[in-house]
Enzyme design. Structure first.
Site, PDB file in Angstrom:
ATOM      1  CE  LYS A  53      -8.535   3.823   8.686  1.00 41.74           C
ATOM      2  NZ  LYS A  53      -7.208   4.372   8.959  1.00 41.74           N
ATOM      3  CD  GLN A  97      -7.001   7.549  10.957  1.00 38.11           C
ATOM      4  OE1 GLN A  97      -7.018   6.319  11.064  1.00 38.11           O
ATOM      5  NE2 GLN A  97      -7.072   8.144   9.790  1.00 38.11           N
ATOM      6  CG  ASP A 120      -1.460   2.419   9.726  1.00 41.79           C
ATOM      7  OD1 ASP A 120      -2.283   2.365   8.793  1.00 41.79           O
ATOM      8  OD2 ASP A 120      -1.653   3.060  10.780  1.00 41.79           O
TER       9      ASP A 120
END
Ligand code: NAP
Ligand code: LUD
Length: 280
Positions: A53, A97, A120
């Site tokens: 990422k 995460q 997200d």
């Protein structure tokens, strides 16, 4: 006849290139997109994904900040960090995460992220908006799957779509997106009877379970589009999906590989959401 291989790696790279142009233009107007990535603990797979990422951010010109916290981090410390990032003006996207270490409450952490920075799309507000079809962000993996289906040259409308797996981050939102594109959608899970028969009906089959070789060639309708979301690391360190590629490739019309299928698309969609968050 062997299926067309849908090259997620290449498609994701094209998306990143086009985002780079977009970001170059945004910078001329004084907008500098920023993403904060929070990683708690030492999960080796999470470390790999977080590194990818950060690398994608660098490539596109997105400012990225990594907050790597020790395994022993407390819920309060993590919540404090999220709240700080909610207020930080050069940060437009916040990603925590998952999975978090077991002693931490994921739901409470997700709820603490400002919905406008929730790249997200895991926050209940954003999940609700997706249900209503009026979203700001799409969750990255389901969005990546939809892109891959589009790139395979297949329209969802009127198709029999079968999603195997019903997690909140993949199966469930993906089923909703297929429905919004006018697919006829069936969702399978661990209590589904006759998985083989249900899968064999699918013109579009998406598998997100986490079990190597769950889906074999005899469970696939000839010519179907097969998208394999699963990531399983075998004992010999080899990375495989949930679909038995060798038997499936002989039956399917198009299929995604693992690695090089959905994974890179998840990251490309995260970049897209971050750019979108900065634009708003
Ligand atoms: P998850 O939360 O573990 O959910 C797994 C789902 O599979 C559950 O709904 C479960 O049913 C269902 N299931 C389990 N055994 C089954 C069986 N024998 N037949 C049918 N369904 C079964 O998984 P997830 O987070 O969605 O992840 C799924 C996989 O995708 C994992 O391998 C993960 O690593 C991978 N993944 C990849 C990406 C990517 O970017 N490539 C992103 C996210 C996840 P119940 O609900 O009944 O328990
Ligand atoms: N948490 C994700 N947890 C896990 N594979 C990912 C992923 C790239 N908050 C939050 O990034 O979107 C998330 N948001 N997820 N995932 C899984 C999930 C999260 C998985 C795979 C890959 C991201 C990826 O790049 C490569 C590929 O399939 O080609 C292989 C990489 C390798 O392991 O070698």
């Amino acid at each position: 006849m062997s299926a067309k291989i849908i090259d997620g790696k290449k498609i994701a790279s094209d998306i990143r290139n086009s985002l780079k142009n977009q970001v170059d233009n945004m910078k001329k107007e004084g907008i500098f997109p920023g993403l904060a990535v929070v990683l708690v603990g030492n999960d080796p797979a999470s470390r790999i994904y977080v590194n990818s990422k950060k690398k994608a951010c660098e490539e596109i010109g997105i400012h990225s900040e990594e907050y790597a916290l020790p395994e022993e981090t407390t819920q309060d410390e993590l919540l404090k960090l999220v709240r700080m990032l909610n207020e930080k003006e050069d940060i437009h996207g916040i990603l925590v995460q998952l999975p978090l270490p077991k002693h931490l409450n994921e739901e409470e952490v997700i709820n603490a992220i400002s919905p406008s920075k929730d790249v997200d799309a895991f926050h209940p507000i954003n999940v609700g908006k997706i249900m209503l079809g009026k979203y700001d962000f799409l969750p990255c993996t389901p969005a990546g799957v939809m892109e891959l289906i589009k790139e395979a040259g297949v329209s969802v409308e009127g198709k029999e779509c079968v999603v195997v797996g019903r997690s909140n981050i993949v199966g469930k939102p993906l089923a909703m997106l297929l429905l919004q594109q006018n697919g006829t959608v069936t969702i399978c899970h661990s209590k589904t009877k006759n998985l083989k028969e249900v899968c064999r009906r699918a013109d579009i089959l998406v598998v997100a379970v986490g079990k190597a070789k769950l889906i074999t060639g005899d469970m696939i309708k000839p010519g179907a589009v097969v998208i394999d979301v699963g990531i399983n690391r075998l004992e010999n360190k080899k990375l495989v999906g949930d679909v038995d590629f060798d038997s499936a490739v002989e039956v399917a019309g198009a299929i995604t590989p693992v690695p090089g299928g959905v994974g890179p698309m998840t990251i490309a969609m995260l970049m897209k959401n971050t750019v979108k968050a900065a634009q708003r």
